[in-house]
Design an enzyme around this catalytic site. Structure first.
Site, PDB file in Angstrom:
ATOM      1  N   ASP A   1     -10.960   3.192   4.917  1.00  0.00           N
ATOM      2  CA  ASP A   1     -11.283   1.728   4.812  1.00  0.00           C
ATOM      3  C   ASP A   1     -13.099   1.618   4.793  1.00  0.00           C
ATOM      4  O   ASP A   1     -13.599   0.611   4.387  1.00  0.00           O
ATOM      5  CB  ASP A   1     -10.975   1.031   6.171  1.00  0.00           C
TER       6      ASP A   1
ATOM      7  N   LYS B   1       1.060  -1.080  -0.020  1.00  0.00           N
ATOM      8  CA  LYS B   1       0.066  -0.237   0.008  1.00  0.00           C
ATOM      9  C   LYS B   1       0.844   1.339   0.152  1.00  0.00           C
ATOM     10  O   LYS B   1       0.620   2.057  -0.657  1.00  0.00           O
ATOM     11  CB  LYS B   1      -0.906   0.020   1.223  1.00  0.00           C
TER      12      LYS B   1
ATOM     13  N   GLN C   1      -4.205  -1.112   9.778  1.00  0.00           N
ATOM     14  CA  GLN C   1      -4.355  -2.815   9.155  1.00  0.00           C
ATOM     15  C   GLN C   1      -4.900  -3.882  10.264  1.00  0.00           C
ATOM     16  O   GLN C   1      -4.384  -3.870  11.498  1.00  0.00           O
ATOM     17  CB  GLN C   1      -2.840  -3.250   8.841  1.00  0.00           C
TER      18      GLN C   1
HETATM   19  N1  GUN Z   1      -7.138  -6.436   6.450  1.00  0.00           N
HETATM   20  C1  GUN Z   1      -7.533  -7.337   5.516  1.00  0.00           C
HETATM   21  N2  GUN Z   1      -8.003  -6.356   4.638  1.00  0.00           N
HETATM   22  C2  GUN Z   1      -7.846  -5.220   5.100  1.00  0.00           C
HETATM   23  C3  GUN Z   1      -8.549  -3.903   4.680  1.00  0.00           C
HETATM   24  O1  GUN Z   1      -9.291  -3.834   3.596  1.00  0.00           O
HETATM   25  N3  GUN Z   1      -8.426  -2.834   5.569  1.00  0.00           N
HETATM   26  C4  GUN Z   1      -7.638  -2.805   6.591  1.00  0.00           C
HETATM   27  N4  GUN Z   1      -7.322  -1.973   7.545  1.00  0.00           N
HETATM   28  N5  GUN Z   1      -7.170  -4.296   7.123  1.00  0.00           N
HETATM   29  C5  GUN Z   1      -7.458  -5.235   6.201  1.00  0.00           C
END
Ligand code: GUN
Length: 297
Positions: free
Chosen positions: A119, A52, A96
């Site tokens: 998110d 990311k 995350q």
């Molecule tokens: N863990 C797995 N997928 C995601 C996501 O889309 N966002 C976040 N913050 N954590 C994740």
């Protein structure tokens, strides 16, 4: 012929378009900023977050990365979020998931400023999405919608079966496909671990979305001829490779491909779209917070 849905290609187009929006923001003196926060030793989570950050750099988003020891007190994470909320150069905050057991995940999601919640997991943003007035669509479900759009896969009137009821994928995607909107209007069934006769449900579907986190769980026997199969799974399974594992989806690709009209591969299907839509939400967040109109793909 089964169409193999190329998530890398669609994501790349979205990134190019976002780069133009970012250039336009730069002319107004604004650089979008995304903060990623990692409180985990899980190698997969570490990889996702570093990808990311790399994506941000590529399109011209300022990436800030905060790492917190997974055994540090939860307060350290709560304080970090407060600081990022107060930092006007940070337009988006991504913590995350999953988090260590001693951290209150609900508190974390609640404490992120909803305007910075790229998110789309804050209760305010979840509520808005369910009500049909979304601010940030969660990245994976939004990415799946963009794949449908790119490949002219009609959701209107389609029977869509989603296997998996997570807050990150299954539930928000179900709500989006249900909306009275051109990229919704589907008849949605959400299946899960307690669903009886799953095969009867998936076999009736025009669209099957596999998001249960179970390796190669959906196979060709479970889908109808010509169905669209979207594989959201990324599972690490032990294998005799250099890394000692390989990545497989929730779909048994070969048998499903033999039946499907269109299918996403793993990797190269939904994964790149999730990452692209995070950039999308970050650009949108910068526009909202800086009160600037931005064009979004
Ligand atoms: N863990 C797995 N997928 C995601 C996501 O889309 N966002 C976040 N913050 N954590 C994740």
């Amino acid at each position: 012929m089964t169409e193999v849905i190329d998530g890398n290609a669609v994501a790349s187009e979205i990134r190019e378009s976002l780069s133009e929006s970012i250039d336009a923001l730069a002319e107004a003196g604004v650089t979008p900023g995304l903060a990623t926060v990692l409180m985990s030793d899980d190698p997969a989570s570490e990889t996702y977050v570093s990808m990311k950050q790399r994506d941000c750099e590529e399109v011209g988003i300022d990436g800030i990365h905060v790492e917190i020891d997974s055994d540090a007190p939860a307060e350290e994470l709560y304080d970090t979020i407060d600081e990022l909320n107060a930092d006007s150069s940070v337009h988006g905050i991504l913590v995350q998931m999953p988090l260590p057991d001693h951290v209150d995940e609900r508190r974390v999601l609640r404490s992120i400023d909803p305007v910075k919640d790229v998110d789309g997991f804050h209760p305010e943003n979840v509520g808005r999405l369910v009500a049909g007035n979304d601010r940030y669509r969660p990245c994976t479900p939004h990415g799946v919608q963009k794949l449908f759009e790119a490949y002219d896969i009609e959701t209107e009137g389609a029977d869509a079966v989603i296997v998996g009821r997570s807050n990150i994928v299954g539930k928000p995607l179900a709500n989006l496909l249900l909306q009275k909107a051109p990229d919704g209007n589907a008849t949605v069934t959400v299946c899960h671990s307690r669903t009886e006769d799953l095969e009867a449900k998936t076999r009736n579907a025009d669209i099957v979305v596999a998001a249960a986190g179970l390796p190669e769980f959906i196979d060709g026997e479970m889908i109808s001829e010509g169905a669209t199969v979207i594989d959201v799974g990324i599972n690490r399974v032990d294998a005799d490779t250099e890394k000692g594992y390989e990545l497989v989806g929730d779909v048994d690709y070969e048998s499903a491909k033999a039946k499907a009209g269109a299918i996403t591969p793993v990797p190269g299907g939904v994964g790149p779209m999730t990452r692209a839509m995070l950039l999308y939400n970050t650009v949108k967040a910068a526009g909202l917070q800086e009160d600037l109109a931005v064009e979004l793909p």
